[in-house]
Design a protein around this motif. Sequence first.
Motif, PDB file in Angstrom:
ATOM      1  N   VAL A  52       0.769  -1.252   0.000  1.00 48.01           N
ATOM      2  CA  VAL A  52       0.000   0.000   0.000  1.00 48.01           C
ATOM      3  C   VAL A  52       0.799   1.300   0.000  1.00 48.01           C
ATOM      4  CG1 VAL A  52      -2.194  -0.745   0.990  1.00 48.01           C
ATOM      5  CG2 VAL A  52      -0.311  -0.273   2.497  1.00 48.01           C
ATOM      6  N   ASN A  53       1.919   1.321   0.728  1.00 45.02           N
ATOM      7  CA  ASN A  53       2.650   2.586   0.835  1.00 45.02           C
ATOM      8  C   ASN A  53       3.866   2.666  -0.085  1.00 45.02           C
ATOM      9  OD1 ASN A  53       0.907   3.775   2.643  1.00 45.02           O
ATOM     10  ND2 ASN A  53       1.906   2.847   4.410  1.00 45.02           N
ATOM     11  N   GLY A  78      -6.270  -1.474  -2.622  1.00 44.15           N
ATOM     12  CA  GLY A  78      -6.147  -0.086  -3.089  1.00 44.15           C
ATOM     13  C   GLY A  78      -4.986   0.057  -4.070  1.00 44.15           C
ATOM     14  N   ASN A  80      -4.194   3.503  -5.222  1.00 42.45           N
ATOM     15  CA  ASN A  80      -3.998   4.948  -5.335  1.00 42.45           C
ATOM     16  C   ASN A  80      -2.519   5.330  -5.318  1.00 42.45           C
ATOM     17  OD1 ASN A  80      -4.839   4.045  -2.452  1.00 42.45           O
ATOM     18  ND2 ASN A  80      -3.480   5.791  -2.116  1.00 42.45           N
ATOM     19  N   ASN A  81      -1.635   4.396  -4.932  1.00 41.85           N
ATOM     20  CA  ASN A  81      -0.195   4.672  -4.873  1.00 41.85           C
ATOM     21  C   ASN A  81       0.517   4.419  -6.198  1.00 41.85           C
ATOM     22  OD1 ASN A  81      -0.980   1.979  -4.303  1.00 41.85           O
ATOM     23  ND2 ASN A  81       1.036   1.468  -3.512  1.00 41.85           N
ATOM     24  N   LEU A 210      -9.398   5.860  -1.891  1.00 35.94           N
ATOM     25  CA  LEU A 210      -8.903   7.238  -2.048  1.00 35.94           C
ATOM     26  C   LEU A 210      -8.887   7.562  -3.535  1.00 35.94           C
ATOM     27  CD1 LEU A 210      -7.668   9.785  -0.812  1.00 35.94           C
ATOM     28  CD2 LEU A 210      -5.426   8.720  -1.031  1.00 35.94           C
ATOM     29  N   SER A 239     -10.052   2.982   6.020  1.00 35.34           N
ATOM     30  CA  SER A 239      -9.930   2.859   4.559  1.00 35.34           C
ATOM     31  C   SER A 239      -8.614   3.446   4.051  1.00 35.34           C
ATOM     32  CB  SER A 239     -11.142   3.472   3.874  1.00 35.34           C
ATOM     33  OG  SER A 239     -11.400   4.766   4.350  1.00 35.34           O
ATOM     34  N   ARG A 240      -8.557   4.732   3.812  1.00 36.91           N
ATOM     35  CA  ARG A 240      -7.300   5.368   3.416  1.00 36.91           C
ATOM     36  C   ARG A 240      -7.196   6.697   4.155  1.00 36.91           C
ATOM     37  NH1 ARG A 240      -5.787   1.186   2.177  1.00 36.91           N
ATOM     38  NH2 ARG A 240      -5.056   0.401   0.164  1.00 36.91           N
ATOM     39  N   VAL A 265      -5.492   4.226   9.578  1.00 36.56           N
ATOM     40  CA  VAL A 265      -4.753   4.796   8.448  1.00 36.56           C
ATOM     41  C   VAL A 265      -4.581   6.288   8.702  1.00 36.56           C
ATOM     42  CG1 VAL A 265      -5.467   3.121   6.685  1.00 36.56           C
ATOM     43  CG2 VAL A 265      -6.982   5.001   7.245  1.00 36.56           C
ATOM     44  N   GLU A 267      -2.987  10.027   6.681  1.00 39.80           N
ATOM     45  CA  GLU A 267      -2.654  10.473   5.317  1.00 39.80           C
ATOM     46  C   GLU A 267      -1.158  10.492   5.004  1.00 39.80           C
ATOM     47  OE1 GLU A 267      -3.961  14.316   3.978  1.00 39.80           O
ATOM     48  OE2 GLU A 267      -4.124  15.103   5.979  1.00 39.80           O
ATOM     49  N   HIS A 301      -2.215   0.592  10.320  1.00 39.02           N
ATOM     50  CA  HIS A 301      -2.697  -0.034   9.080  1.00 39.02           C
ATOM     51  C   HIS A 301      -2.699  -1.561   9.223  1.00 39.02           C
ATOM     52  CE1 HIS A 301      -3.287   0.990   4.599  1.00 39.02           C
ATOM     53  NE2 HIS A 301      -3.883  -0.163   4.871  1.00 39.02           N
TER      54      HIS A 301
END
Length: 352
Positions: A52-53, A78, A80-81, A210, A239-240, A265, A267, A301
């Motif tokens: 995720v990150n 997810g 979004n990354n 996100l 969630s995010r 989570v 930001e 997380h």
Amino acid sequence: MKVAVFGTKKYDKDSFEAANESSKIDFTYLDARLDAKTATLAADHEAACIFVNDQCDEEVLQAFKDASVKYIALRCAGFNNVDLKKAEDLGLKVVRVPAYSPESVAEFAVGMILTIVRKYHKSYLRVREGNFLLDGLTGFNLSSKTVGIVGTGKIGLLTGKILAKGFGCKVVAYDLYKNEEKAKEYGLEYVETLEELLRQSDVISLHCPLTEGENGTRHMINKERLEEMKKGVVLVNTSRGGLIDTNDLIWALKTGHLGAVGLDVYENESSYFFADSSSKIIYDDNFARLLSFYNVFVSGHQAFLTEEALLNIAQTTIQNLKDLEEKGECQNECKPEKKGDKGGKKEEKADE
Ligand code: NAD
């Protein structure tokens, strides 16, 4: 196929090894977190497996391309990354694990609500110190309270179901796209606007991806929306982190408007989460401020982290990679949003 697994933890390796027994995928387990420099460690590998990150921006994607990587396998839902547009331009295919165990996150979200409402985390520490006083531990019954579920995909629907059927809550829900059938079956009732949900709810749980743009979810919980919420509201985000504007959240906490906040989570979590930062100075003042509030509970997380989810992630990732190798395509491929797409909509329906 050779696959470089970035940011490997012991639990990742164990589950991938267990799931890979009958497959021939050659995993290289790397401790390194992904960045433009470490991306070169994927040279000679057809795929990179990331979490995720791991920020897969233009520079990282170019480094993968230069290292002859063809596939990026997200071992999470997810995406979004990842800069999907750039990945497409470079001819890199991106796959993900859309639904490894919605139960893992839904159950954790409900646990987080109970924790901050009934203050388990405080009593655990008190009792260990020999302090059996109950002052300051008063909670409230969830039964008959109104819970607002924002985002009724796989996880949001299940969270609502547990709260409606298990606790007897009135569960109201908001989504850009309703799933009336499941919502009815699970005991959720849609409201037409997010504002309506915010105004009615005693507890609010966030379950959106996100997303950016017009209907995007980044900072959907901001000062204006926080002001709409009832005084004493309990807010949980599994969630995010980017769904909440942290500056505005801190403002609302300082005013005493929020009863309690649970965050799995954050930001800017990537600087701290998934690593032992216990002997490091926290330079992120917002994060340090959040940790200082008596009524904020933060976990790192962790909501996905069950044996069932880990095995499912490993099995689906292996299947995704096999599909790409054998068929050149995969049903779990992530494609960039095209003009006219509506923000945040996923193809799949809620499936347990
Ligand atoms: P999903 O795609 O099944 O559901 C997301 C829902 O959000 C969809 O119904 C979508 O229509 C809705 N949505 C999108 N934009 C919206 C908006 N602006 N307003 C209202 N609703 C909107 O996703 P899911 O599997 O249920 O996952 C939900 C979230 O949980 C994702 O952000 C995912 O990344 C996160 N997640 C967190 C963890 C963790 O360990 N904390 C683990 C897995 C997933």
